[in-house]
Motif scaffolding. Sequence first.
Motif, PDB file in Angstrom:
ATOM      1  N   LEU A 103       0.748  -1.227   0.224  1.00  0.00           N
ATOM      2  CA  LEU A 103       0.250  -0.060   0.414  1.00  0.00           C
ATOM      3  C   LEU A 103       1.369   1.078   0.411  1.00  0.00           C
ATOM      4  CD1 LEU A 103      -2.381  -0.642   2.464  1.00  0.00           C
ATOM      5  CD2 LEU A 103      -2.979  -0.722  -0.165  1.00  0.00           C
ATOM      6  N   ARG A 133      -3.591   4.865  -4.235  1.00  0.00           N
ATOM      7  CA  ARG A 133      -4.742   4.300  -4.377  1.00  0.00           C
ATOM      8  C   ARG A 133      -5.110   3.485  -2.722  1.00  0.00           C
ATOM      9  NH1 ARG A 133      -3.691   0.735 -10.067  1.00  0.00           N
ATOM     10  NH2 ARG A 133      -3.599   2.631 -11.022  1.00  0.00           N
ATOM     11  N   GLN A 134      -6.712   2.718  -2.884  1.00  0.00           N
ATOM     12  CA  GLN A 134      -7.186   2.919  -1.405  1.00  0.00           C
ATOM     13  C   GLN A 134      -7.252   1.669  -1.062  1.00  0.00           C
ATOM     14  OE1 GLN A 134      -8.450   6.900  -1.263  1.00  0.00           O
ATOM     15  NE2 GLN A 134      -7.008   7.326   0.599  1.00  0.00           N
ATOM     16  N   VAL A 135      -7.859   0.876  -2.298  1.00  0.00           N
ATOM     17  CA  VAL A 135      -8.635   0.051  -2.414  1.00  0.00           C
ATOM     18  C   VAL A 135      -7.554  -1.736  -2.886  1.00  0.00           C
ATOM     19  CG1 VAL A 135     -10.176  -1.643  -3.987  1.00  0.00           C
ATOM     20  CG2 VAL A 135     -10.468   0.998  -3.767  1.00  0.00           C
ATOM     21  N   ALA A 142      -7.115  -1.856   6.528  1.00  0.00           N
ATOM     22  CA  ALA A 142      -7.204  -0.703   5.974  1.00  0.00           C
ATOM     23  C   ALA A 142      -7.862   0.313   6.822  1.00  0.00           C
ATOM     24  CB  ALA A 142      -8.666  -1.561   4.972  1.00  0.00           C
ATOM     25  N   GLN A 175      -7.214   6.036   6.264  1.00  0.00           N
ATOM     26  CA  GLN A 175      -7.242   6.784   4.867  1.00  0.00           C
ATOM     27  C   GLN A 175      -7.824   6.776   3.754  1.00  0.00           C
ATOM     28  OE1 GLN A 175      -4.205  10.173   5.410  1.00  0.00           O
ATOM     29  NE2 GLN A 175      -4.684   9.016   7.429  1.00  0.00           N
ATOM     30  N   HIS A 185      -9.110   4.047   3.507  1.00  0.00           N
ATOM     31  CA  HIS A 185      -8.709   2.369   2.641  1.00  0.00           C
ATOM     32  C   HIS A 185      -9.207   1.287   2.494  1.00  0.00           C
ATOM     33  CE1 HIS A 185      -4.594   3.995   3.354  1.00  0.00           C
ATOM     34  NE2 HIS A 185      -4.215   3.129   1.993  1.00  0.00           N
ATOM     35  N   GLU A 186      -9.893   0.160   1.717  1.00  0.00           N
ATOM     36  CA  GLU A 186     -11.093  -0.713   1.992  1.00  0.00           C
ATOM     37  C   GLU A 186     -10.747  -1.743   1.384  1.00  0.00           C
ATOM     38  OE1 GLU A 186     -14.967  -0.291  -1.545  1.00  0.00           O
ATOM     39  OE2 GLU A 186     -14.124   1.360  -1.036  1.00  0.00           O
ATOM     40  N   ASP A 243      -8.356   2.909  -8.610  1.00  0.00           N
ATOM     41  CA  ASP A 243      -8.323   2.747  -7.340  1.00  0.00           C
ATOM     42  C   ASP A 243      -7.697   1.669  -6.558  1.00  0.00           C
ATOM     43  OD1 ASP A 243      -9.969   1.379  -7.413  1.00  0.00           O
ATOM     44  OD2 ASP A 243     -11.598   2.451  -6.351  1.00  0.00           O
TER      45      ASP A 243
END
Lengths: 406, 406
Positions: free
Chosen positions: A106, A112-114, A133, A138, A140-141, A157
């Motif tokens: 990450l 990018r957050q996924v 996450a 932030q 994140h998912e 993403d």
Amino acid sequence: MTDITALDTADPFARTRALFDLPDGIIYLDGNSLGALPRAVKGRMAEVVATQWGEGLIRSWNTHDWIDLPGRVGERIARLIGAAPQTLMVADSTSVNLFKVLVTALRLRPGRQVIVSERGNFPTDAYIAAGVAELLGQGHELRLVEASEIEAALGDDVAVLLLTEVNYRTGARLDMAGLTAAAQRAGVLTIWDLCHSAGAFPVDLSGADADFAVGCGYKYLNGGPGAPAFVYAAPRHLEGLRQPLTGWLGHAAPFSFAETYRPAAGIGAMRVGTPPVLSMSALDAALEVFDGVDLGALRAKADRLFELFTDEVKRLAPELQLATPSEPARRGTQVSLRHPEAYAVMQALIERGVIGDFREPDILRFGLTPLYLSFAEVKRAAEILGEVMRTGAWDQPRYKVRAKVV
Amino acid sequence: MTDITALDTADPFARTRALFDLPDGIIYLDGNSLGALPRAVKGRMAEVVATQWGEGLIRSWNTHDWIDLPGRVGERIARLIGAAPQTLMVADSTSVNLFKVLVTALRLRPGRQVIVSERGNFPTDAYIAAGVAELLGQGHELRLVEASEIEAALGDDVAVLLLTEVNYRTGARLDMAGLTAAAQRAGVLTIWDLCHSAGAFPVDLSGADADFAVGCGYKYLNGGPGAPAFVYAAPRHLEGLRQPLTGWLGHAAPFSFAETYRPAAGIGAMRVGTPPVLSMSALDAALEVFDGVDLGALRAKADRLFELFTDEVKRLAPELQLATPSEPARRGTQVSLRHPEAYAVMQALIERGVIGDFREPDILRFGLTPLYLSFAEVKRAAEILGEVMRTGAWDQPRYKVRAKVV
């Protein structure tokens, strides 16, 4: 009907079977959960305990080079999964290693957050990813998708694609090379969980150009219950590699006892605390079984065992539904069968000396481990399963009482 | 001059010494780094490998209750450090456990962002804390202060006070009860690292009302090289306890293989991955040595050994400067001596059968472990040290070549 005796007589893996201790009267089809005991482990453990620890005491960190044991054992595993030298470290558990590589990956994709993973992946992968996450917090998912939707899910993403090559429940195998290439085209980093791959068949991390990988030591690698896990990073990620569990043995110079953390060069940065020398020595000794083993030949035998077992089951217990893809490229080396009363069926089987296991909600799992299983055993296991089904022997109240660990 | 023979004859710990295997011709004063081998470990390891793993195979998760081994071993340690039942879990390494409790504690103090620790704390504590601060990245910060400044540093921006009770280098001991009380008054949570305390003397986590603690299994607990570590949370933190390494064995129902993580009740939430059964069984067997041991009596003997050793050193090697406070309440059970050529001195000692260790930049460390050391040995060690100093025997080039691990 295949001539089973001829198959066993011609089996090149009769040699490796002699390297294992297996109890009499048992057909062990659960090496996908806990590998059988390689004989060499007994002598090694006795030596490590009595001589290295008992006599050598603290000196053995140098004289028996305990300090580099994690990297040395790592080199043994590297060969089995197509990892270049010095890209693999034995350390911690699969879960902890997942945490390290997820955070690392990450950080390499800051915009990018996924995290994308497969629905039905082994729980610890999803749990750790969701925990990461939440911790980073932030936006994140973790996004879980079906296997067929993975490529389509690789949007801009997405930072990381986290996949287990072989599904623990069904034994279905994902296309590591194809999905890694798709991820690269989308700018997504890949993490491969090799728990059900390493030691089961040839894996080619370098060929697939995967970014990171993790896996466990106690299934097909036969390292013993709770054996240490491994973690891999591609050569391109080694320079400046930094993971979040900044323990002292991941320091560039741990014995300088400096105030500030400075990561070790290369894969050494994946180390955290003091390595569990006893458990790691057992894994090291266990891996000697693979010396001189051709993993292609191993897989070829696994495929013949798979055909034999599934053919026999189809004939003798037609009500059991095969949950594993039959096409070799689309599966690992386990056989998963569905039955609404799978738990009771497995208990009846275990009582009759055939050990596999059960996975919620309706899966009977059978691990086919060519290193120590004969064709005759696998055929006999199918016959016993057929008999349990034909006679309804599984339908006893005592087989339905769930144990703590299933 | 003390009558050494009389002391050894009257020593109640002659009984426990018989429970250890120690090599002939060695005086082992490094139990603060790696504890000696309890005899019971050899038999236990052979049994766990050959019977539990080799014969029991996967069934041993239930039949030998491997699944609850981390909590069972935890109960053995709890008694030694004043922890209430079911507040302690054996898991992972000290470094990884530090990560868990640091994040947990910071989450419990959301308005505060500072971790205070002592300058000169063991590196992994500072490294992990700095790593946590960087990872959370919300203005979190590690602030290192001198021991004398700790109380003054507990401002209203401080979330966590992370301290090692006994300093690895000097053996100086912090006032756990007093500093914990000061932290509580300031609204600060405490984390105590007990690596150099657990098994060395009575620790009272409950009495001090500490919030969290961690410690290692391979020093005074004699669990073997890299033995699993432990983690403690006070009863008031157990409800809803949640740590960031959300691995599957910390789940409330791991064998339901649910898609979403739900932490186990209580201290079980500190579990992460599959426990290293071999290493953990060694620790379990090692802890049997403490059955029936009065830790107050253990400490009393350690103090007499300390006096004997330091008195003799003062007499025989007056150029060595005592770095450890001599007042019992202000120290653990190790003796640290300073000399500019401490590394070479220690190598000369080791060659003469007295094993201690060296810590940068100028510290000779000697661990006094009453479970297996006699008064005669400690006196003899001081004599050999005196001789090495008097003759200048340490001043040889070969003693100055640094090994990989010091």
